[in-house]
Design a protein around this motif. Structure first.
Motif, PDB file in Angstrom:
ATOM      1  N   LYS A  90      -2.630   3.702   2.025  1.00  0.00           N
ATOM      2  CA  LYS A  90      -3.843   3.260   2.711  1.00  0.00           C
ATOM      3  C   LYS A  90      -4.225   4.358   3.708  1.00  0.00           C
ATOM      4  CE  LYS A  90      -6.391  -0.611   3.221  1.00  0.00           C
ATOM      5  NZ  LYS A  90      -6.983  -1.346   2.107  1.00  0.00           N
ATOM      6  N   LEU A  91      -4.986   5.317   3.234  1.00  0.00           N
ATOM      7  CA  LEU A  91      -5.371   6.436   4.098  1.00  0.00           C
ATOM      8  C   LEU A  91      -6.863   6.346   4.408  1.00  0.00           C
ATOM      9  CD1 LEU A  91      -3.429   9.257   2.208  1.00  0.00           C
ATOM     10  CD2 LEU A  91      -2.668   7.909   4.165  1.00  0.00           C
ATOM     11  N   ASN A  92      -7.274   7.150   5.315  1.00  0.00           N
ATOM     12  CA  ASN A  92      -8.660   7.073   5.761  1.00  0.00           C
ATOM     13  C   ASN A  92      -9.247   8.453   6.015  1.00  0.00           C
ATOM     14  OD1 ASN A  92     -10.419   5.036   5.982  1.00  0.00           O
ATOM     15  ND2 ASN A  92      -9.899   4.454   8.096  1.00  0.00           N
ATOM     16  N   TRP A  93     -10.379   8.722   5.418  1.00  0.00           N
ATOM     17  CA  TRP A  93     -11.112   9.933   5.780  1.00  0.00           C
ATOM     18  C   TRP A  93     -11.919   9.643   7.032  1.00  0.00           C
ATOM     19  CZ3 TRP A  93     -10.539  14.668   3.869  1.00  0.00           C
ATOM     20  CH2 TRP A  93      -9.971  14.841   2.592  1.00  0.00           C
ATOM     21  N   GLU A  94     -11.955  10.605   7.931  1.00  0.00           N
ATOM     22  CA  GLU A  94     -12.749  10.395   9.142  1.00  0.00           C
ATOM     23  C   GLU A  94     -13.675  11.571   9.365  1.00  0.00           C
ATOM     24  OE1 GLU A  94     -10.438   9.503  12.680  1.00  0.00           O
ATOM     25  OE2 GLU A  94      -9.057   8.377  11.412  1.00  0.00           O
ATOM     26  N   LYS A  95     -14.764  11.265   9.990  1.00  0.00           N
ATOM     27  CA  LYS A  95     -15.635  12.364  10.416  1.00  0.00           C
ATOM     28  C   LYS A  95     -15.020  13.025  11.625  1.00  0.00           C
ATOM     29  CE  LYS A  95     -19.960  10.141   9.147  1.00  0.00           C
ATOM     30  NZ  LYS A  95     -21.010   9.332   9.779  1.00  0.00           N
ATOM     31  N   HIS A 104       0.810  -1.219   0.000  1.00  0.00           N
ATOM     32  CA  HIS A 104       0.000   0.000   0.000  1.00  0.00           C
ATOM     33  C   HIS A 104       0.840   1.263   0.000  1.00  0.00           C
ATOM     34  CE1 HIS A 104      -3.434  -2.461   0.334  1.00  0.00           C
ATOM     35  NE2 HIS A 104      -3.144  -2.908   1.557  1.00  0.00           N
TER      36      HIS A 104
END
Lengths: 287, 415
Positions: free
Chosen positions: B409-414, B357
């Motif tokens: 491998k990233l992640n959007w978060e609220k 990734h």
């Protein structure tokens, strides 16, 4: 492609070489470059020196002075009615024009290899610009010579300026062309055979001694008749002798000598152009 | 209209020193010429391949190059180092002549080979503009008409009356490029000039180049290693290899062909990767827990494994450089900081792991070199290429390749 279409090509870069490939139209197109090169050479020589253009004068004056002391005072060479210093100054001034033309044109390809390897322009522009910028230098040196003439004349020296002095520019032209022709031949050969580089620097020195710079032509015939032919076959000797005759009224004037010099100059110049032309196309591969 | 036509261009060079053999060869040539025979040395000569030792004194830098250029076309010339690009440009710009063949042209050719040629250090910036312009073939009147534009483009207004020897190297390059950029020849030859100046000036230079080729409809021959620049500027391209044309056609196809050609990935020439200090036995790129040759996916950790024989007790570092398929450097990693091997001699194996990734799908290139002390002992470019394939995705998700060379491998978060 039809025959007619082929005719409109502006130029061809080809492996075939003509004997004489001298494109006057193109050289004319680059005339501004010629002028800028001359300007560059004249302006930049003495940048960041204290005496500046005075160096143009110091060199011939001191050479003439040294010659006078050694050849006239010590070795007792006779210069007739003309003051020895003036005699030597005339010889040195004219000789210098030839020798600087020769030595700097003979370095054309080697010292310009970086620029020649990148862009095209008619290569002959470079030696031509050397001849012209040296002509300016020669002009300045001639002025100082004239100043000394006047000084000696006012002090009672006998100076006979001949009417043939009108042809003096022709003599200068002859000298320049001879330097150009020889220089082009040597510069072309130097690209491959570096040996010539060493030959030039000391060859010019030797040549000066057989060119009647510091002695009259007649004196050579009188004192060393056995080897006087070396000097007599040297066209440079005639040029210097004739120039001195015009400027100072001393020495001999020979039509034969002038004619001989003109022929030799033309032959050398033509040969120079032919060899230069052949070399300029591929020298970058061998330099 | 065909503005330039090259027919059977070949160029032969003599290898080695020009020495005592030269005179005898020259005499032979001259003698053959007098008898009306062909140059005897034209028959010999090896194909130009740097890596193999030549069995002849002569080498063909170019062999039978043929191409035509239409007016207004921007032709790219691409190829590896030593493929003959520069020789071709030298012939095109009339610096030297071909050994055989000829180039016909209907327009004036000016070349932008290396900027700053003919600058005189003692002359001021302005004087050098005139001198340089004249060397490149402009007349005084032409330069005068563009003088202010040139000075403005160079961004050296303040220094135009200062001798060039006081300029910084960057300023010199800017001034030189500015002069060349305002040349107006019928055919412009450009070689790698984009690699000059700072980022801001490079942008300006590329912009100007685009104006020249697109806006003014000038014919341009463009030589570059920068595939992105070739793609954006050129309409057609030829690929040179070992002095011959191996491909001619649309830019995109030519670039693809070149990139494919370049990657002789399966066979590494280990003879180039050995010296008196170290001998590289094998270099492999493979997915962790799979064997060599099996496809690597984006969710595999990528292993680069090097087997080598160390002969001396110098501390030798192994260096890898990972590049994308346009040869842009992505990252470099050397082993010197990780392993001190000055005591080890003999068979050794090192490996480095590029975690999953990180790399996006696509093709990547590997440079490999060895470092002793602070400098490269040797470095070989593009010795190997490898492909990362997209991981298996759930049906229905986006199947195309997302942009960029990295895929983290990233992640959007609220929040």
């Amino acid at each position: 492609m039809s025959k007619k279409d082929d005719d409109i090509w502006l130029y061809t870069i080809s492996s075939k070489r003509k004997l004489i490939d001298f494109n006057f139209k193109e050289i004319w197109r680059y005339r501004d470059l010629l002028i800028l090169f001359v300007k560059r050479d004249v302006v930049t020589v003495y940048k960041q020196t204290v005496l500046g253009p005075l160096w143009y004068l110091i060199q011939p004056l001191f050479t003439a002075l040294t010659f006078t002391l050694i050849f006239n005072k010590v070795a007792n060479i006779e210069t007739g009615t003309v003051p020895p210093f003036l005699f030597n100054l005339a010889g040195v001034t004219i000789w210098n024009y030839f020798s600087t033309c020769l030595s700097s044109t003979s370095d054309t390809f080697k010292s310009n290899a970086a620029i020649f390897g990148k862009v095209y322009f008619p290569r002959i522009i470079v030696p031509l610009s050397i001849i012209l910028s040296n002509l300016m230098k020669f002009g300045i040196q001639l002025l100082i010579f004239i100043a000394f003439c006047i000084y000696y004349y006012l002090n009672g020296a006998e100076i006979n300026i001949k009417s043939s002095i009108l042809f003096f520019p022709f003599i200068v032209l002859l000298m320049g062309l001879l330097g150009l022709g020889l220089g082009m031949i040597i510069s072309s050969l130097v690209t491959k055979y570096r040996d010539l580089k060493f030959l030039v620097s000391f060859g010019i020195q030797l040549l000066m001694y057989v060119s009647a710079v510091m002695y009259p032509l007649a004196l050579m015939r009188e004192k060393l008749p056995a080897i006087a032919w070396v000097v007599e076959y040297n066209p440079l000797a005639y040029v210097i002798e004739t120039a001195r005759y015009m400027l100072l009224g001393t020495g001999d004037f020979s039509w034969f000598g002038i004619l001989y010099t003109v022929i030799v100059t033309l032959v050398i110049l033509m040969l120079g152009i032919v060899i230069f032309n052949r070399t300029e196309k591929t020298f970058i591969d061998t330099v | 209209m065909v503005i330039l036509k090259a027919e059977n261009i070949s160029k032969q060079y003599r290898l080695g020193l020009v020495g005592t053999g030269t005179i005898s060869h020259d005499l032979n040539r001259w003698w053959a010429g007098i008898r009306g025979k062909e140059d005897p040395y034209l028959k010999v000569g090896a194909v130009n391949d740097r890596s193999t030792k030549a069995d002849s004194d002569y080498v063909w830098a170019l062999q039978d190059i043929n191409f035509e250029v239409q007016q207004g076309e921007v032709l790219g010339i691409i190829g590896k180092n030593g493929a003959g690009k520069s020789t071709l440009l030298k012939i095109l710009s009339r610096v030297t002549i071909p050994t055989t063949g000829e180039i016909k042209t209907k327009g004036r050719i000016a070349s932008l080979l290396e900027v700053g040629t003919g600058f005189h250090p003692e002359l001021t910036g302005k004087e050098n503009i005139y001198l340089n312009g004249a060397i490149l073939g402009m007349t005084k009147a032409e330069i005068k008409a563009k003088e202010t534009e040139i000075i403005e483009f160079s961004g050296c207004e303040r220094y135009v009356d200062t001798p060039v020897k006081r300029y910084s190297s960057g300023m010199r390059v800017r001034l030189a490029f500015a002069v060349a950029a305002f040349l107006e020849p019928d055919i412009l030859v450009i070689d790698e000039v984009l690699a000059v100046g700072d980022a801001e000036f490079q942008k300006k230079a590329i912009g100007k180049m685009q104006d020249i080729s697109k806006g003014d409809g000038r014919t341009v021959l463009f030589v570059s290693h920068n595939m992105a620049a070739v793609k954006s500027l050129c309409t057609r391209a030829i690929v040179l290899e070992h002095g011959t044309t191996v491909f001619e056609g649309e830019t995109d196809e030519a670039v693809d062909f070149y990139l494919k050609e370049r990657k002789i990935s399966d066979k590494i020439d280990y003879s180039r990767l050995s010296s008196s200090n170290i001998e590289i036995k094998s270099i492999n790129v493979f997915a962790k827990s799979k064997s060599v040759g099996q496809p690597i996916y984006m969710d595999d950790d990528v292993i680069v494994k090097v087997d080598f024989f160390k002969k001396s007790n110098d501390n030798i570092g192994l260096n890898i450089r990972i590049k994308d398929d346009s040869e842009n450097f992505l990252f470099t990693h050397g082993s010197l900081n990780d392993i001190d091997n000055s005591k080890d001699i003999g068979e050794l194996s090192y490996l480095i792991e590029i975690p999953k990734h990180i790399l996006n799908q696509g093709e990547f290139l590997l440079d490999f070199g060895c470092v002793i002390g602070k400098s490269f002992h040797f470095i070989e470019e593009n010795i190997l290429s490898f492909v990362i394939y997209p991981e298996n995705k759930e049906l229905g998700s986006y199947m195309g390749k997302s942009k960029g060379v990295f895929k983290l491998k990233l992640n959007w978060e609220k929040c």
